[in-house]
Design a protein around this motif. Structure first.
Motif, short mmCIF file in Angstrom:
data_model
loop_
_atom_site.label_atom_id
_atom_site.label_comp_id
_atom_site.label_asym_id
_atom_site.label_seq_id
_atom_site.Cartn_x
_atom_site.Cartn_y
_atom_site.Cartn_z
N VAL A 178 -3.30 6.08 -1.23
CA VAL A 178 -4.09 5.62 -2.38
C VAL A 178 -3.15 5.23 -3.52
N TRP A 179 -3.51 4.14 -4.19
CA TRP A 179 -2.77 3.65 -5.37
C TRP A 179 -3.80 3.49 -6.49
N PRO A 180 -3.94 4.49 -7.38
CA PRO A 180 -5.04 4.51 -8.36
C PRO A 180 -4.61 4.15 -9.78
N HIS A 181 -4.06 2.97 -9.95
CA HIS A 181 -3.48 2.61 -11.25
C HIS A 181 -4.07 1.30 -11.78
N ARG A 182 -3.85 1.08 -13.07
CA ARG A 182 -4.25 -0.20 -13.67
C ARG A 182 -3.56 -1.35 -12.96
N TRP A 183 -4.28 -2.45 -12.79
CA TRP A 183 -3.72 -3.62 -12.13
C TRP A 183 -2.93 -4.44 -13.15
N GLU A 184 -1.80 -3.88 -13.56
CA GLU A 184 -0.96 -4.56 -14.53
C GLU A 184 0.50 -4.44 -14.13
N HIS A 185 1.32 -5.28 -14.72
CA HIS A 185 2.70 -5.42 -14.26
C HIS A 185 3.53 -4.16 -14.47
N ASP A 186 3.20 -3.34 -15.49
CA ASP A 186 4.02 -2.17 -15.75
C ASP A 186 3.87 -1.10 -14.67
N LYS A 187 2.86 -1.23 -13.81
CA LYS A 187 2.69 -0.32 -12.68
C LYS A 187 3.43 -0.81 -11.44
N ASP A 188 4.07 -1.96 -11.53
CA ASP A 188 4.88 -2.55 -10.46
C ASP A 188 4.15 -2.61 -9.12
N PRO A 189 2.99 -3.28 -9.07
CA PRO A 189 2.28 -3.41 -7.80
C PRO A 189 3.07 -4.20 -6.76
N GLU A 190 4.00 -5.06 -7.21
CA GLU A 190 4.82 -5.82 -6.27
C GLU A 190 5.64 -4.89 -5.37
N LEU A 191 6.21 -3.85 -5.97
CA LEU A 191 6.98 -2.89 -5.18
C LEU A 191 6.07 -2.15 -4.20
N PHE A 192 4.92 -1.73 -4.66
CA PHE A 192 4.01 -0.99 -3.78
C PHE A 192 3.59 -1.84 -2.59
N PHE A 193 3.13 -3.04 -2.86
CA PHE A 193 2.62 -3.87 -1.75
C PHE A 193 3.73 -4.35 -0.83
N SER A 194 4.90 -4.63 -1.37
CA SER A 194 6.00 -5.04 -0.50
C SER A 194 6.39 -3.90 0.44
N THR A 195 6.26 -2.68 -0.03
CA THR A 195 6.55 -1.52 0.82
C THR A 195 5.53 -1.40 1.94
N LEU A 196 4.26 -1.58 1.61
CA LEU A 196 3.23 -1.47 2.64
C LEU A 196 3.31 -2.61 3.65
N ILE A 197 3.69 -3.78 3.19
CA ILE A 197 3.86 -4.90 4.12
C ILE A 197 4.99 -4.61 5.10
N LYS A 198 6.04 -3.93 4.65
CA LYS A 198 7.11 -3.52 5.56
C LYS A 198 6.59 -2.53 6.60
N LEU A 199 5.73 -1.61 6.16
CA LEU A 199 5.15 -0.66 7.11
C LEU A 199 4.32 -1.39 8.15
N LYS A 200 3.57 -2.39 7.70
CA LYS A 200 2.77 -3.18 8.63
C LYS A 200 3.66 -3.93 9.61
N GLU A 201 4.73 -4.52 9.13
CA GLU A 201 5.64 -5.26 10.00
C GLU A 201 6.29 -4.37 11.04
N ARG A 202 6.42 -3.09 10.71
CA ARG A 202 6.99 -2.12 11.65
C ARG A 202 5.93 -1.51 12.56
#
Length: 366
Positions: free
Chosen positions: A198-222
């Motif tokens: 779960v990622w329960p944060h505001r959808w804004e840049h200071d929460k760095d969603p790019e890092l979170f989603f790029s990490t999950l995409i790596k998990l999917k690729e694996r």
């Protein structure tokens, strides 16, 4: 908005951005102390910071019983006192949800120092116009995240949330999960159930969603299996990564977007296994503690406020470390489900902090 909790209140609560964690704190204080309340809706934050003092100078009623003024640093307190000299005599409590001098800016924007400058001016009021500061480190009302649940409860309750359906007019009273989940080692059924992140944060840049989603995409690729809930409030201009991430991670998604129902929000937290923060700006982190209170295993940056609250075993230093930790938990979800998080959330409850607030907001005659 103006209201009073009793006749002749001694405390004046002023909130220029009445939403999220700001609203949580004001509502809690209003329920438990004699006060007057003046607020503005949680919209157009930058305009609130620039113009709220003028608005409140015209709308705060004159009240000789007021002895204490409590406000957040969204308000330029210097401007308000200058426009309303009758408020200068009050004891002042100024609550900082965040530091605008270090708030992350987007790459294509330059920092507007006016907001940080306003905070400095408010902090530097002359000594005879006393300013106190509430202890940001000790209160579960920070800046930020999906704020539907309110964990600070009534004076006689500990930190409480409910993971079950209840009468909406009743107070939730479920105890925090302190025992391991009833999962036996190597339980085949539990191993087949994917890890719920779960990622329960505001959808804004200071929460760095790019890092979170790029990490999950790596998990999917694996080819690792997991379930995903992305909660939190969305504002006018959310980062572009969200629609693309939803497309790429579609088959993993259980929940997507803000949940206006507190019970629904808490239910998701109680069902999740791991809560992740990728924040680049955090002075407390309500959403993380709410998730931990509901039983989630936390993964937080080894930076900002997190080392003050979370033991080292829950902290990561690099994106690679975050990916490895999640990869390991995806392969052994029972590890997260059986784990008892070493954070005492009860220390942030109203019952624990009540006396400190009562002392802080005690009326003092000039």
């Amino acid at each position: 908005m103006q209201s009073e909790s009793s006749a002749a209140p001694s405390v004046l609560l002023v909130e220029a951005f009445y939403g999220g964690s700001h609203k949580q704190l004001i509502d809690l204080l209003q329920e438990n102390i004699s006060c007057s309340v003046c607020t503005l809706p949680a919209k157009k934050w930058h305009w609130r910071a620039r113009t709220a003092a003028l608005h409140f100078s015209q709308t705060i009623p004159t009240c000789p019983s007021h002895r204490v003024l409590f406000c957040s640093s969204v308000l330029n307190l210097c401007e308000l006192v200058a426009l309303r000299p009758d408020l200068a005599r009050l004891k002042k409590v100024l609550y900082f949800h965040e530091n605008q001098l270090v708030y992350p800016v987007r790459k294509d924007q330059e920092r507007d120092f006016q907001y940080g400058y306003n905070q400095i001016l408010s902090w530097l009021l002359p000594e005879h116009k006393l300013i106190c500061r509430s202890h940001v480190d000790d209160i579960i009302t920070p800046q930020d995240e999906q704020e539907a649940p309110r964990l600070l409860s009534s004076p006689d309750e500990s930190l409480t949330v409910s993971c079950e359906q209840q009468d909406p007019h009743q107070t939730t009273t479920a105890e925090p999960r302190t025992d391991p989940r009833p999962v036996s080692e190597g339980d085949p059924e539990d191993q087949r159930r994917p890890l719920h992140i779960v990622w329960p944060h505001r959808w804004e840049h200071d929460k760095d969603p790019e890092l979170f989603f790029s990490t999950l995409i790596k998990l999917k690729e694996r080819r690792l299996d997991f379930h995903l809930s992305v909660l939190g409030e969305t504002f006018t201009d959310p980062p572009e990564i969200f629609p693309e991430a939803r497309r790429l991670l579609d088959r993993h998604i259980l929940n997507w977007g803000f949940l206006p129902s507190k019970d629904d929000y808490l239910k998701v937290l109680c069902e999740a296994d791991v809560v992740v923060s990728t924040a680049r700006h955090e002075f407390f982190g309500v959403a993380m503690l709410e998730a931990v209170h509901c039983g989630c295993y936390p993964l937080c940056p080894k930076a900002l406020v997190y080392p003050e609250i979370f033991p080292a075993e829950y902290l990561y230093s690099t994106p690679e470390q975050l990916c490895k930790r999640l990869q390991s938990l995806c392969r052994r979800p029972d590890v997260a489900r059986r784990h008892v998080v070493k954070v005492d959330t009860s220390s942030f409850s109203w019952s624990s902090l009540k006396e400190r607030y009562e002392t802080l907001l005690a009326a003092q005659r000039p």
